[in-house]
Design a protein around this motif. Structure first.
Motif, PDB file in Angstrom:
ATOM      1  N   ASP A 149      61.386  31.461  29.547  1.00 15.97           N
ATOM      2  CA  ASP A 149      61.180  32.828  29.898  1.00 15.97           C
ATOM      3  C   ASP A 149      62.200  33.399  30.807  1.00 15.97           C
ATOM      4  O   ASP A 149      62.729  34.477  30.708  1.00 15.97           O
ATOM      5  CB  ASP A 149      59.740  32.635  30.735  1.00 15.97           C
ATOM      6  CG  ASP A 149      58.422  32.372  29.654  1.00 15.97           C
ATOM      7  OD1 ASP A 149      58.682  32.516  28.742  1.00 15.97           O
ATOM      8  OD2 ASP A 149      57.473  32.319  30.461  1.00 15.97           O
ATOM      9  N   GLU A 150      62.540  32.401  31.762  1.00 16.16           N
ATOM     10  CA  GLU A 150      63.718  32.980  32.762  1.00 16.16           C
ATOM     11  C   GLU A 150      64.932  33.287  31.965  1.00 16.16           C
ATOM     12  O   GLU A 150      65.440  34.264  32.266  1.00 16.16           O
ATOM     13  CB  GLU A 150      63.809  32.026  33.680  1.00 16.16           C
ATOM     14  CG  GLU A 150      62.849  32.041  34.679  1.00 16.16           C
ATOM     15  CD  GLU A 150      62.585  30.872  35.729  1.00 16.16           C
ATOM     16  OE1 GLU A 150      62.233  30.939  36.832  1.00 16.16           O
ATOM     17  OE2 GLU A 150      63.276  29.799  35.262  1.00 16.16           O
ATOM     18  N   LYS A 158      64.881  36.663  29.647  1.00 14.95           N
ATOM     19  CA  LYS A 158      65.012  37.713  30.606  1.00 14.95           C
ATOM     20  C   LYS A 158      66.433  37.872  30.875  1.00 14.95           C
ATOM     21  O   LYS A 158      67.130  38.891  30.857  1.00 14.95           O
ATOM     22  CB  LYS A 158      64.067  37.654  31.736  1.00 14.95           C
ATOM     23  CG  LYS A 158      64.117  38.733  32.866  1.00 14.95           C
ATOM     24  CD  LYS A 158      63.651  39.845  32.452  1.00 14.95           C
ATOM     25  CE  LYS A 158      63.385  41.162  33.297  1.00 14.95           C
ATOM     26  NZ  LYS A 158      64.833  41.533  33.854  1.00 14.95           N
ATOM     27  N   GLU A 190      62.491  38.724  22.511  1.00  9.20           N
ATOM     28  CA  GLU A 190      61.677  37.792  23.154  1.00  9.20           C
ATOM     29  C   GLU A 190      60.856  37.093  22.097  1.00  9.20           C
ATOM     30  O   GLU A 190      60.636  35.785  21.792  1.00  9.20           O
ATOM     31  CB  GLU A 190      60.514  38.100  24.206  1.00  9.20           C
ATOM     32  CG  GLU A 190      59.623  37.147  24.737  1.00  9.20           C
ATOM     33  CD  GLU A 190      58.697  37.678  25.723  1.00  9.20           C
ATOM     34  OE1 GLU A 190      57.998  36.767  26.489  1.00  9.20           O
ATOM     35  OE2 GLU A 190      58.161  38.892  25.540  1.00  9.20           O
ATOM     36  N   ARG A 228      61.569  32.962  20.765  1.00  9.48           N
ATOM     37  CA  ARG A 228      60.259  32.307  20.675  1.00  9.48           C
ATOM     38  C   ARG A 228      60.036  31.517  19.401  1.00  9.48           C
ATOM     39  O   ARG A 228      59.751  30.329  19.157  1.00  9.48           O
ATOM     40  CB  ARG A 228      59.096  32.855  21.223  1.00  9.48           C
ATOM     41  CG  ARG A 228      59.144  33.105  22.816  1.00  9.48           C
ATOM     42  CD  ARG A 228      57.755  33.486  23.139  1.00  9.48           C
ATOM     43  NE  ARG A 228      57.788  33.873  24.497  1.00  9.48           N
ATOM     44  CZ  ARG A 228      58.055  33.157  25.714  1.00  9.48           C
ATOM     45  NH1 ARG A 228      58.309  31.880  25.439  1.00  9.48           N
ATOM     46  NH2 ARG A 228      58.083  33.682  26.691  1.00  9.48           N
TER      47      ARG A 228
END
Length: 209
Positions: free
Chosen positions: A108-109, A112, A177, A181
């Motif tokens: 996730d980090e 971003k 994103e 994923r």
């Protein structure tokens, strides 16, 4: 001299304790090592305003020499990602917070972080033009190619087809994103902005001080 050294040691320990509570991925000992490394790098810096932190040139040298980065545009964007307050210097706090994600961040980090690096003008989207510039910079050109720009334009179209889920001819954060994923290899689709020599600095971090 011994008193000063003891005082510096105590200050570093206190700062390490504070910063290790603010970042997810480093403990106090590791934060202390990173502060010492930061101070050592400041000592090599010729700029008189070292109190502000690492300047752009010094930071780019670290990205190149330690992490093998070569793309000027991407290195500049990584500097901006670390320099959260936009004062043109990376402070010790920004250094530890940035490395926390850079070296040990969660998916996730990192999604971003990479999106912020690739969003060159900071408008919240990766446009066709931004993709073109980044891919043009990061790809090795073959001397036999008559018009390499055409090949890059084709690559941009292929990338959009794969990643632009809402079909608006640009990548939003949600597009990026979802694509990453689905396929983690797309995380650095537009150029290397994460370390490929992680072990180099990790060894320094885990050494006792």
């Amino acid at each position: 001299m011994a008193e000063m050294s003891a005082m510096n040691r105590k200050l570093i320990q206190n700062l390490a304790e504070t910063l290790s509570k603010q970042v997810k991925h480093f403990n106090k000992t590791e934060a202390e090592c990173l502060i010492r490394l930061f101070n050592g790098l400041l000592g090599d810096q010729s700029d008189r305003r070292v109190g502000n932190g690492l300047d752009r040139g010094k930071f780019r040298n670290i990205l190149h020499n330690t992490f093998g980065m070569t793309d000027d545009m991407i290195m500049d964007r990584v500097f901006r990602a670390f320099d959260k307050d936009n004062d043109s210097y990376v402070s010790v706090k920004e250094w530890i917070e940035g490395l926390s994600i850079f070296l040990r961040g969660t998916l996730d980090e990192k999604i971003k972080y990479c999106f912020d690096v690739y969003d060159l003008n900071g408008d919240g989207y990766i446009s066709r033009e931004e993709m073109f510039h980044m891919l043009k910079n990061s790809l090795i050109r073959q001397p036999t190619e008559e018009d390499p720009d055409e090949g890059i334009k084709d690559l941009v179209e292929i990338t959009l087809k794969k990643m632009d889920h809402d079909h608006d001819s640009r990548l939003s954060y949600a597009d990026f994103e979802k694509a990453v994923r689905d396929e983690n290899l797309l995380l650095e689709a537009f150029g290397t902005c994460l370390p490929d020599a992680k072990v180099t600095i990790e060894v320094k971090i885990v050494k006792t001080v």
